[in-house]
Every structure is written in C-alpha cells, then in structure tokens.
Design a protein around this motif. Structure first.
Motif, mmCIF file in Angstrom:
data_model
loop_
_atom_site.group_PDB
_atom_site.id
_atom_site.type_symbol
_atom_site.label_atom_id
_atom_site.label_comp_id
_atom_site.label_asym_id
_atom_site.label_seq_id
_atom_site.Cartn_x
_atom_site.Cartn_y
_atom_site.Cartn_z
ATOM 1 N N THR A 227 75.757 -1.592 78.271
ATOM 2 C CA THR A 227 76.671 -0.444 78.317
ATOM 3 C C THR A 227 76.593 0.302 79.652
ATOM 4 N N TYR A 229 78.709 0.540 82.221
ATOM 5 C CA TYR A 229 80.094 0.145 82.462
ATOM 6 C C TYR A 229 80.480 0.182 83.937
ATOM 7 N N HIS A 259 86.132 -1.792 76.036
ATOM 8 C CA HIS A 259 84.876 -1.133 75.661
ATOM 9 C C HIS A 259 84.775 0.245 76.308
ATOM 10 N N TYR A 260 85.171 0.338 77.582
ATOM 11 C CA TYR A 260 85.074 1.611 78.284
ATOM 12 C C TYR A 260 86.038 2.641 77.692
ATOM 13 N N ASP A 262 87.059 2.761 74.569
ATOM 14 C CA ASP A 262 86.464 3.202 73.303
ATOM 15 C C ASP A 262 85.328 4.190 73.551
ATOM 16 N N TYR A 263 84.538 3.915 74.585
ATOM 17 C CA TYR A 263 83.422 4.803 74.937
ATOM 18 C C TYR A 263 83.934 6.183 75.338
ATOM 19 N N ARG A 266 85.136 8.114 72.311
ATOM 20 C CA ARG A 266 84.017 8.649 71.517
ATOM 21 C C ARG A 266 83.406 9.867 72.182
ATOM 22 N N GLU A 267 83.243 9.790 73.505
ATOM 23 C CA GLU A 267 82.676 10.932 74.233
ATOM 24 C C GLU A 267 83.603 12.150 74.140
#
Length: 287
Positions: A227, A229, A259-260, A262-263, A266-267
């Motif tokens: 992770t 990224y 993935h980034y 989604d990250y 979430r943040e």
C-alpha cells in the motif's frame, strides 16, 4: 485464555474421570493417518489445492504437551517464518502428514501419537517418553516441488554469484546472471505474498540495471501490495516508459489507480466522520 481452557471449551463431556484432555479432544478429531496416530481438527478452512509432496511450506506452529499452557516449541514469535521443505526440514512424521492435508490459509489443530512425534524415548529434557503432543499449525503458503526446487536453486545461485564477484575482476560477466537470479527471486517472493522481500530483491536488480523494466515492474507490484501507492506509481511509470506497450505493466497501473481511488475515498469518509459538526440536539455542558 490457556490452551487447555480453549480445549475444554470444545471437548465433549468426559465419560469417566480417567479420560485426559487429549483423550477427550481426540473423540471429535478426524483420523488422517488411518491408525489414529495423527488426528486433525480444522479451526479455519483454507482455499485451493492441498500441499503437494516435496513442497516447501511457509507455516506458523506451536507445539504443546498435555497439562502445559506454554508451548515447548513455536515459531510464532519470529517476524518472518522461514520456508521449510517437506522431507528435509521437518523432522516430525505427524507434521508432514498433517501438512499434506492442509490448504493455503488453513488453521488446524493436530494430535500426534508418539509414533508420529518423538517416539518411545521422547526428547529430554523437554519431551517425556511416549508423549502425545498437540500442534496448532497455520499454513500461510507453499511452493510445489518444481517451484520449491527453483527457489532453492535461485538462492544457492545468488550465493555462488556473490562469492564469484568477490574474487572475480570481470564483474561485467557475472552481473547479467545475478540480475536474472534477483528478478526470479523477486517474482517468487511476490508469489509467496512477501512483498517486502520482493521489493528488496527488485531494488537489488535495479542497482545492476536501473532501467530494467522487469525489475521496475516487480518493485511496483511489491509497493502496491505494501500500500505504498506513490512509490508503486513511480516504479510502474518508469517501467511503462521503458516498455510502453507492455500489457502487464499497463494493467498494473490501472489496478493501482483503482486501489488508490478506493484509498482516497476511505480517507475522505474517515475525515468526514471525524470532523463532522455535532448534532443540533447536543452540546457540551448543556442541560
């Protein structure tokens, strides 16, 4: 909670006062040796195919004697368990049979009778004679025979190449072979889901050839699994620059973008919950 407390939670009621905890536990365990010498209880199911003969396994384990809470043997305290080859590195016959019944990700409890463990003599001073032992084993991953032999050969080859470099002035003749070994080791560690080691060998490959697309790609894959990224993007963009039409590199960049995204979502949601204003119906110190 001690191991015997855990055992008592799952053991059928004793028929008489002569039954030991292991005897009661064995009543609900599966016989995998055919003579009740190796008994198994699955705690968490695994996935995929079972371990193949002559494979190398990555496992966590703890071994217990009856009526003792602390393990007499365990590798769970190590940060990274070492890869062990069946038939060579594992000395207990019962553990070999048990592992051959397991799948990736599985967690199981085994009882090994003395014939499948430490025999009639035991292993003084830790293991008494004729001891039945309990092992809790988690199979993290394994390499089949061909993959295992390749991994061991690569590790040995890298050691030999390093020795050769130490005594050989013709470094340019040795480096191409070392580069290939490092790339293959990085790939194997990615397969074992050990991205930190994969990144380590990928970066060593880049010290030999800083523009090597495979090394950059392996490092990008490892960083994505870690992770990291921004670092993953740096490696993958550099790899793409070297091989713009490589589908694997382009697909990994798309995977990174997903993935980034989604990250970041979430943040953003976490920050929203942390700093959202309090409801109008509540106030600090209000009546």
């Amino acid at each position: 909670m001690s191991v015997f407390s855990r055992l008592r939670n799952g053991i059928p009621p004793a028929r008489d006062n002569c039954q030991s905890p292991y005897e009661r536990l064995s009543q609900r365990m599966l016989d995998i040796s055919g003579d009740r010498g190796v008994l198994k209880d699955v705690i968490r199911e695994g996935t995929g195919d079972p371990v193949t003969p002559d494979a190398s396994v990555l496992v966590k384990y703890s071994g217990y004697l009856e009526h003792m809470d602390k393990p007499f043997d365990s590798n769970c305290f190590r940060k990274t368990p070492r890869l062990m080859k069946l038939g060579e590195d594992i000395t207990l016959w019962g553990m070999e049979l048990g592992l051959l019944s397991m799948r990736r990700g599985e967690l199981a409890r085994f009882l090994f009778k003395p014939t499948y463990a430490y025999g009639t003599l035991g292993c003084p001073p830790l293991i008494p004679p004729n001891a039945t032992v309990l092992f809790e084993i988690e199979l993290i991953d394994f390499l089949d025979s061909a993959e295992s032999d390749k991994f061991c050969a690569l590790s040995a080859a890298l050691l030999l190449l390093h020795r050769r470099l130490a005594i050989c002035e013709e470094q340019h003749l040795v480096e191409p072979a070392e580069l290939l070994v490092l790339l293959n080791l990085s790939f194997v560690y990615l397969k074992l889901n050990r991205p930190a080691m994969a990144l380590r060998y990928g970066e060593q490959a880049l010290l030999i050839d800083q523009r090597n697309a495979k090394a950059l790609f392996r490092c990008g894959q490892a960083c994505l699994l870690l992770t990291e990224y921004e670092q993953a993007r740096d490696f993958l963009v550099r790899a793409q620059k070297e091989q713009p039409c490589n589908h694997d590199i382009n697909n990994e960049l798309k995977k990174l973008s997903s993935h980034y995204r989604d990250y970041v979502d979430r943040e953003r949601e976490m920050c929203h919950r942390m700093f959202a204003p309090c409801g109008s119906g509540s106030s600090v110190g209000g009546n």
